[in-house]
Write an enzyme that holds these catalytic residues in place. Structure first.
Site, short mmCIF file in Angstrom:
data_model
loop_
_atom_site.label_atom_id
_atom_site.label_comp_id
_atom_site.label_asym_id
_atom_site.label_seq_id
_atom_site.Cartn_x
_atom_site.Cartn_y
_atom_site.Cartn_z
N ASP A 178 5.04 39.48 -49.95
CA ASP A 178 3.90 40.01 -49.21
C ASP A 178 2.63 39.52 -49.92
O ASP A 178 2.68 39.00 -51.04
CB ASP A 178 3.95 41.54 -49.12
C1 BGC Z 1 0.82 43.21 -45.18
C2 BGC Z 1 1.81 42.38 -44.39
C3 BGC Z 1 1.13 41.20 -43.78
C4 BGC Z 1 0.42 40.41 -44.84
C5 BGC Z 1 -0.26 39.16 -44.34
C6 BGC Z 1 -0.06 42.38 -46.08
O1 BGC Z 1 -1.10 43.14 -46.60
O2 BGC Z 1 1.53 44.18 -45.92
O3 BGC Z 1 2.43 43.18 -43.42
O4 BGC Z 1 2.07 40.41 -43.09
O5 BGC Z 1 -0.56 41.25 -45.43
O6 BGC Z 1 -1.30 39.44 -43.49
#
Ligand code: BGC
Length: 760
Positions: A282
């Site tokens: 993530d």
């Molecule tokens: C979130 C994810 C997301 C990623 C990219 C993160 O903060 O937890 O769900 O896909 O950002 O945008």
């Protein structure tokens, strides 16, 4: 293009080699020509404000420099096709000439926005969810995106967690069916990516929805067995359905951050379930392992790679430290090769080596995006995602009814969109005010502030902007006094036949970084509801939310409650369809709605304990209950009303016992006893009476949504085999243990009838 790919695959088959081995040979050859730096570069994923908003890629752009040096394997967050195309040109001209993969958070539609995932799940309509994902893939791919950060399949039992909005609720079986539908919708089912299909990225792996206290990013404390039975099923089903990639989660599990958790990534996902795609972290999850207390960036990067992580999103840990770790002997080149291979394989599967620009056809956008057909489907799906929680008979409204449409969310496009829309056309969203005005005589009033406290309102409305744009000047809030807003709403209510009160959460009150300790309708809006009730006019509450809320007072006071959560582009029209009865509501909750925050976590598939207590029984000493609240929810999992009524027979078995290798039919007769045709989701639960480990009091194992005309009956038959009765035992073996099982059927998890089945 697809046919070409097929033909070459067929040719490969005729020549006695599988398409997979073709891929192996291609990737072997490519990697033999790549430098170590180029391989490490593939493991790096960046977002860039430049890529999101810039009209062109400039020489000064930091990502452009990295691209030229072959230090990026992919980019996410951009949907400007021209910009992506330019980036791709630079990538294929640089170093090893490897095309980029383009990722994006496409969570519930792209430009055409569908209901938020939690709302979508209340449709229990697997085919329509798959179709929504297919349309999202078609629209996103028309902008050049070939990889979507979805489905989010985190099971959640705690309404305090804001990201409950992004998932499919509390049940692992339903969550698994929905996870597969999303994967099929995004990727197609023939194993070949056409240019309107994209690679899924299943998130957040794993157990993120069990964050302690519902506080975002918090630690997870679960046994492996509870994790496997209660939470992991949707991740497993997505892997078995062939999902191409996974995203590791922010939380820790068993004292090890998920992003470096070998048990989760390697032992379970890869070895137990056979997942052969790649895992991306993530955003900044690798560098966050420093704050988790594991080590410096070099240490956590090395450990994450070794544990099975392939791509680092936004931490620059891999690209910044792996070479040094290799020099110091902390990792092996084989670790880097393994991760690089998986990413190259994904690009191969997407056809990017054949044609790096196959997704980058600017002409496609007009044909595929935000079409009338897509919008019509958005309206149809939104019609199936509204849970009627209460109705004293005020609904459906009669034609010609004069409506006061009031409340701070009645004309709020952002609330209708819900959390996580990156490319929505906000200005073209149909609000409730607009949807109702298109069909009847309406009076509108904003009615109230969001929160009584000004600072809370400001920080909720503009919290995200303040993080991403420190110079952001927030517009004023509370400029009109609350008393004036309420007085206007009351006056308009008095001039109308019925009040439609649109209250609840704006999009910023749920989703990421939006946990709440008090899951009720904010105080200022409650004040509005009270004033409306005092008018004596019938009040229909249209509830916007991204989570289950405590609605005890509203259930007592309102004439009807329609829980719409956030329905997307066509929401206002779809709500009008239901309010006026063109669409008979059929949605059912996929989370238990609590009576108080103190009940959380709350879920229907709980254990019995050694001192069980009836769900709605009064307090009693020395049993498992509260002094001041019953155990049961206000509205149970699976609950939702219709404008008609259904009567259920007891379930009948084709045989009262079944052999391990056999099957048994369970039939229930459902009768539409009302005067309107309706759709009903018939649910089947099981309970393993005695097992070697304790089992939940009920577990959903099958469901079917059926259309039953008024006055008619339908026999709904489910076939159960030992596979449907399996669970992960204490040794984490997936087994069905012989013995007695209660088989229950009904309209929701509370109102079931039971028959006993013996497995021999
Ligand atoms: C979130 C994810 C997301 C990623 C990219 C993160 O903060 O937890 O769900 O896909 O950002 O945008």
């Amino acid at each position: 293009m697809k046919r070409l790919f097929f033909l070459s695959a067929l040719f490969a088959l005729v020549c006695c080699s599988s398409p997979k081995s073709d891929m192996d040979r291609y990737v072997d050859d490519l990697m033999s020509r790549m430098t170590l730096d180029q391989k490490i570069g593939q493991l790096n994923l960046h977002s860039s404000p430049g890529f999101i908003s810039a009209e062109r890629v400039t020489e000064e752009d930091e990502n452009t420099k990295m691209l030229r040096e072959g230090m990026l394997g992919g980019i996410y967050g951009g949907s400007n096709t021209a910009v992506l195309k330019r980036a791709q040109e630079i990538a294929v001209e640089a170093g090893a000439g490897i095309p980029l993969i383009f990722g994006m958070d496409v969570i519930h539609g792209h430009e055409t926005v569908f209901p938020i995932p939690l709302a979508m799940s209340t449709s229990w309509n697997i085919d329509k969810i798959e179709r929504a994902a297919r349309i999202a893939a078609s629209e996103a791919s028309a902008a050049g995106i070939n990889w979507v950060f979805s489905p989010m399949v985190d099971i959640c039992r705690d309404a305090r967690w804001g990201r409950i909005a992004e998932g499919a609720g509390e049940d692992p079986y339903l969550g698994g069916e929905i996870a597969k539908a999303f994967v099929r919708g995004y990727q197609g089912t023939d194993g070949v990516f056409d240019t309107d299909e994209v690679m899924a990225c299943v998130k957040h792996y794993a157990l993120y929805g069990a964050a302690e206290g519902g506080r975002d990013y918090n630690s997870v404390f679960l046994s492996r067995q509870e994790a496997m039975n209660g939470y992991m099923v949707p991740y497993r089903e997505a892997a078995l359905a062939g999902a191409g990639s996974y995203m590791s989660s922010f939380n820790e599990f068993e004292g090890i951050p998920a992003t470096m958790n070998k048990w989760l990534m390697d032992d379970v996902l890869r070895k137990m379930w056979g997942f052969d795609g790649f895992i991306v972290s993530d955003a900044t999850a690798v560098v966050e392992e420093v704050a988790h207390g594991i080590g410096d960036l070099q240490e956590v990067s090395a450990r994450s790679l070794q544990a099975g992580l392939d791509m680092d999103m936004n931490s620059d840990g891999f690209v910044g430290t792996l070479k040094q770790s290799l020099k110091e002997g902390r990792i092996k080149e084989a670790d880097i090769d393994r991760a690089c291979r998986r990413i190259l394989e994904a690009k191969y599967k997407l056809g990017l080596f054949e044609d790096p620009f196959r997704y980058l056809d600017e002409g496609r956008r007009t044909e595929r995006v935000f079409t009338l057909e897509n919008r019509a489907f958005a309206r149809e799906l939104a019609g199936e995602c509204q849970v009627l929680l209460k109705n004293d008979g005020v609904l459906p409204l009669k034609p010609g009814t004069r409506v006061a449409v009031v409340g701070p969310l009645a004309d709020n496009a952002s609330a209708m969109m819900g959390t996580w829309t990156t490319s929505s056309r906000r200005d073209e969203t149909v609000t409730v005010r607009k949807g109702l005005a298109e069909r009847t005589q309406t009076l509108y009033a904003e009615g109230s502030w969001l929160f009584r406290d000004k600072e809370t309102e400001e920080s909720v409305r503009y919290g995200m902007m303040k993080v991403f744009r420190p110079d952001f000047q927030a517009p004023g809030v509370h400029e009109v006094p609350q008393a004036v807003l309420i007085a206007e709403a009351v006056a308009k209510a008095m001039l109308s036949d019925v009040v439609i009160a649109c209250v609840g959460e704006i999009a910023e009150m749920n989703g990421e970084g939006a946990s709440r300790s008090d899951v009720s309708i904010p105080d200022a809006q409650v004040e509005l509801l009270r004033a409306l009730k005092a008018t004596g006019k019938p009040v229909v509450m249209v509830l916007f939310t991204g989570r289950p809320l405590v609605l005890v007072d509203e259930d007592r006071d309102m004439n009807a409650i329609l829980d719409v959560m956030a329905l997307g582009t066509e929401g206002g029209r779809a709500i009008a369809d239901v309010l006026f009865g063109d669409v008979n509501p059929s949605a059912k909750l996929t989370n238990s709605y609590p009576r108080s925050v103190g009940q959380l976590p709350l879920y229907y598939n709980h254990k019995n304990t050694g001192r069980p207590h009836g769900e709605y029984d009064a307090y009693k000493k020395f049993v498992s209950c509260y002094i001041d609240e019953v155990n049961g929810p206000l509205y149970p999992f699976g609950y939702g009303l219709s404008y008609t009524s259904f009567d259920y027979s007891a379930p009948r078995l084709s045989s009262s016992s079944v052999a391990m290798k056999g099957s048994v039919d369970v039939t229930v007769t459902v009768t539409n006893t009302g005067s309107r045709d309706g759709d009903e989701t018939v649910q089947l639960y099981i309970h393993d009476v005695y097992a070697t480990s304790t089992r939940p009091v009920k577990e959903l194992r099958a469901f079917r949504k059926v259309h039953i005309p008024a006055g008619q009956s339908a026999d709904v038959t489910f076939t159960l085999t030992a596979d449907d009765l399996k669970y992960y035992n204490h040794e984490l073996e997936y087994v069905c243990e012989p013995g007695d099982f209660e088989v229950m059927t009904g309209p929701n998890s509370r109102d079931v009838q039971t028959v006993l089945l013996t497995v021999k």
